[in-house]
Design an enzyme around this catalytic site. Structure first.
Site, PDB file in Angstrom:
ATOM      1  N   HIS A   1       8.121   0.954   4.517  1.00  0.00           N
ATOM      2  CA  HIS A   1       8.787   0.712   3.329  1.00  0.00           C
ATOM      3  C   HIS A   1       7.349   0.635   2.268  1.00  0.00           C
ATOM      4  O   HIS A   1       7.500   0.715   1.107  1.00  0.00           O
ATOM      5  CB  HIS A   1       9.611  -0.432   2.897  1.00  0.00           C
ATOM      6  CG  HIS A   1       8.815  -1.734   3.259  1.00  0.00           C
ATOM      7  ND1 HIS A   1       8.825  -2.680   4.200  1.00  0.00           N
ATOM      8  CD2 HIS A   1       8.157  -2.602   2.178  1.00  0.00           C
ATOM      9  CE1 HIS A   1       8.327  -3.781   4.032  1.00  0.00           C
ATOM     10  NE2 HIS A   1       7.954  -3.868   2.934  1.00  0.00           N
TER      11      HIS A   1
ATOM     12  N   ASP B   1      10.552  -0.459  11.026  1.00  0.00           N
ATOM     13  CA  ASP B   1       9.777  -0.417   9.787  1.00  0.00           C
ATOM     14  C   ASP B   1       8.159  -0.616   9.969  1.00  0.00           C
ATOM     15  O   ASP B   1       7.649  -1.159   9.383  1.00  0.00           O
ATOM     16  CB  ASP B   1      10.169  -1.629   9.039  1.00  0.00           C
ATOM     17  CG  ASP B   1       9.974  -1.557   7.374  1.00  0.00           C
ATOM     18  OD1 ASP B   1       9.311  -0.670   7.135  1.00  0.00           O
ATOM     19  OD2 ASP B   1       9.753  -2.514   6.892  1.00  0.00           O
TER      20      ASP B   1
ATOM     21  N   SER C   1       3.338  -7.315   2.611  1.00  0.00           N
ATOM     22  CA  SER C   1       4.036  -6.260   3.684  1.00  0.00           C
ATOM     23  C   SER C   1       3.044  -5.327   4.389  1.00  0.00           C
ATOM     24  O   SER C   1       2.390  -4.765   3.713  1.00  0.00           O
ATOM     25  CB  SER C   1       5.031  -5.353   2.732  1.00  0.00           C
ATOM     26  OG  SER C   1       6.204  -6.320   2.405  1.00  0.00           O
TER      27      SER C   1
END
Length: 436
Positions: free
Chosen positions: A156, A186, A264
């Site tokens: 993402h 992910d 992230s």
């Protein structure tokens, strides 16, 4: 001229003096005792001869004793040197830091150079006669895992990116490309050309033996503030977290180390500076850190990264079927009078994966899975076949949604065998199936 001795030399001299004094005293006492005891019974010549023999014998013993004492002195001197070395090392250490603080500093200094800042640009959609243009996208963090320029991060972080920029700790910047991206975990792998630069890397650790309460350290770029470190503990293990409609990531690491937007893709580290997870998401009402951060375990990240680098995709085992997520409306249609007229068996499930088709010649067909036989047209969407088996569990993982189904197979390889629990009408069956 005055002679000055160091403390170490003075201590050695004291040791040697004490030892020699003890040896000499020992020899004198022995000789005196012997003379006293034999003086009344021996002649003068006998005494002289005896004393000569005794002196020689005592001299030999004294030398032996002296050698032994010298060995002891040498051993004491060695220990003293070691003690001074330890004292010197401690003295050189900056004593303003606690052990915990020094540990944090060591991890940061070891790993900071391998943490990168990732920024993206996205292409705008054309409007009327305007040309599409690049605009600022998102930002996140990554870790260099290979000196050739491979970087691990989250999918993402780079989704929808038309251009990727990778910034290193020394301020240098490189354009990156996507080697592979795996939505199910992910995890994405990027690559940049270091142009001969010697890169720092972060080593993979082990996420199999983690304990709740274990200290962890996160390094990332929250709110684009580069290479920020936060600390905390592992506050939970084995968390299944639904990241999107069709993606559940299982066995996530929960931590109270502050994880904010921009963290992230960054590393979650143990106290030795080894990567044990990839920081992925937070659960927060405000969108900022609220003490619930989650990281993909490194066991998953390492396996996925190896496949992405080698194949550009993850080589997973699969059931060779087509299916849809079971719903109440589908169940009602099957159980309706019209469905019964078409020969459909009644079903009691309103969740699971309804098998619409099984690939001919596949392991799924050989194991006995059955697809649908009657076409069904929902009010919205495309038509599909109903009447097939409904998958409700794979191994120990209950399957209620398509996300459950995908996550149950996420760690499987072609050739692995799974136990699939199905509903066939009102009958429950368990089939052992080898994955394609």
């Amino acid at each position: 001229m005055k002679i000055y001795y160091s403390k170490r030399e003075m201590l050695r001299n004291v040791f040697v003096g004490v030892a020699l004094g003890a040896v000499v005293a020992f020899v004198v006492v022995k000789i005196s005792d012997k003379e006293s005891s034999d003086s009344t019974t021996q002649t003068e010549s006998e005494i002289a001869e005896t004393q000569t023999n005794e002196i020689e014998e005592n001299s030999t013993n004294a030398l032996s004793e002296l050698d032994s004492q010298n060995e002891k002195i040498a051993e004491l001197s060695r220990k003293y040197d070691e003690m001074l070395a330890r004292v010197s090392t401690v003295a050189k250490t900056n004593t303003q830091y606690t052990i915990d603080e020094q540990q944090n500093i060591n991890v940061y200094e070891k790993c900071n150079g391998a943490v990168v800042n990732i920024t993206t640009q996205e292409m705008t959609a054309p409007f009327w006669f305007f040309e599409p243009t690049l605009q600022e996208g998102g930002s996140g963090t990554g870790s260099i895992i290979d000196k050739r320029g491979y970087v691990i991060t989250n999918v993402h972080v780079i989704s929808n990116a038309s251009k990727i920029n990778i910034s290193l700790a020394d301020g240098s910047s490189y354009e990156g490309s996507v080697v592979g991206a795996d939505v199910e975990s992910d995890i994405a792998i990027l690559k940049f050309d270091p142009k001969g630069k010697e890169l720092s890397t972060i080593a993979f650790g082990n996420s199999e033996n983690l304990k709740v309460g274990q200290k962890v350290i996160a390094i990332g770029n929250p709110f684009a503030v580069e290479r920020t470190m936060t600390t905390g503990i592992i506050s939970g293990l084995g968390r299944p977290i639904q990241e999107s409609t069709n993606v559940i990531i299982r066995n996530m690491i929960q931590t109270d180390a502050a994880i904010n937007p921009g963290n992230s893709g960054g590393p979650l580290l143990d106290t030795s500076g080894r990567m044990i997870g990839i920081n992925t998401m937070i659960i927060s009402n405000s969108g900022s850190s609220a003490g619930l951060g989650f990281a993909v375990p490194v066991s998953t990240a390492q396996r996925v990264a190896a496949d992405l680098i080698q194949y550009g995709k993850v080589n997973r085992g699969k059931l060779s079927i087509a299916g849809v997520q079971m719903t109440r409306s589908i169940a009602q249609a099957i159980n309706s009078s019209q469905g019964q007229k078409l020969g459909l068996s009644r079903v009691g499930a309103e969740s699971g994966i309804l098998i619409t088709e099984v690939v001919q010649g596949s392991n799924a067909e050989k194991a006995g899975l059955k697809g649908g036989t009657v076409n069904y047209q929902p009010k919205r969407g495309s038509s599909f076949n109903v009447g097939g088996d409904i998958i409700v569990q794979i191994d120990s993982i209950p399957v209620e949604s398509y996300a459950d189904y995908m996550s149950a197979l996420e760690s499987k390889r072609p050739g692995d065998s799974v136990t699939v629990r199905i509903l066939r009408g009102e009958e429950t069956l368990s089939l052992k199936i080898k994955l394609d």
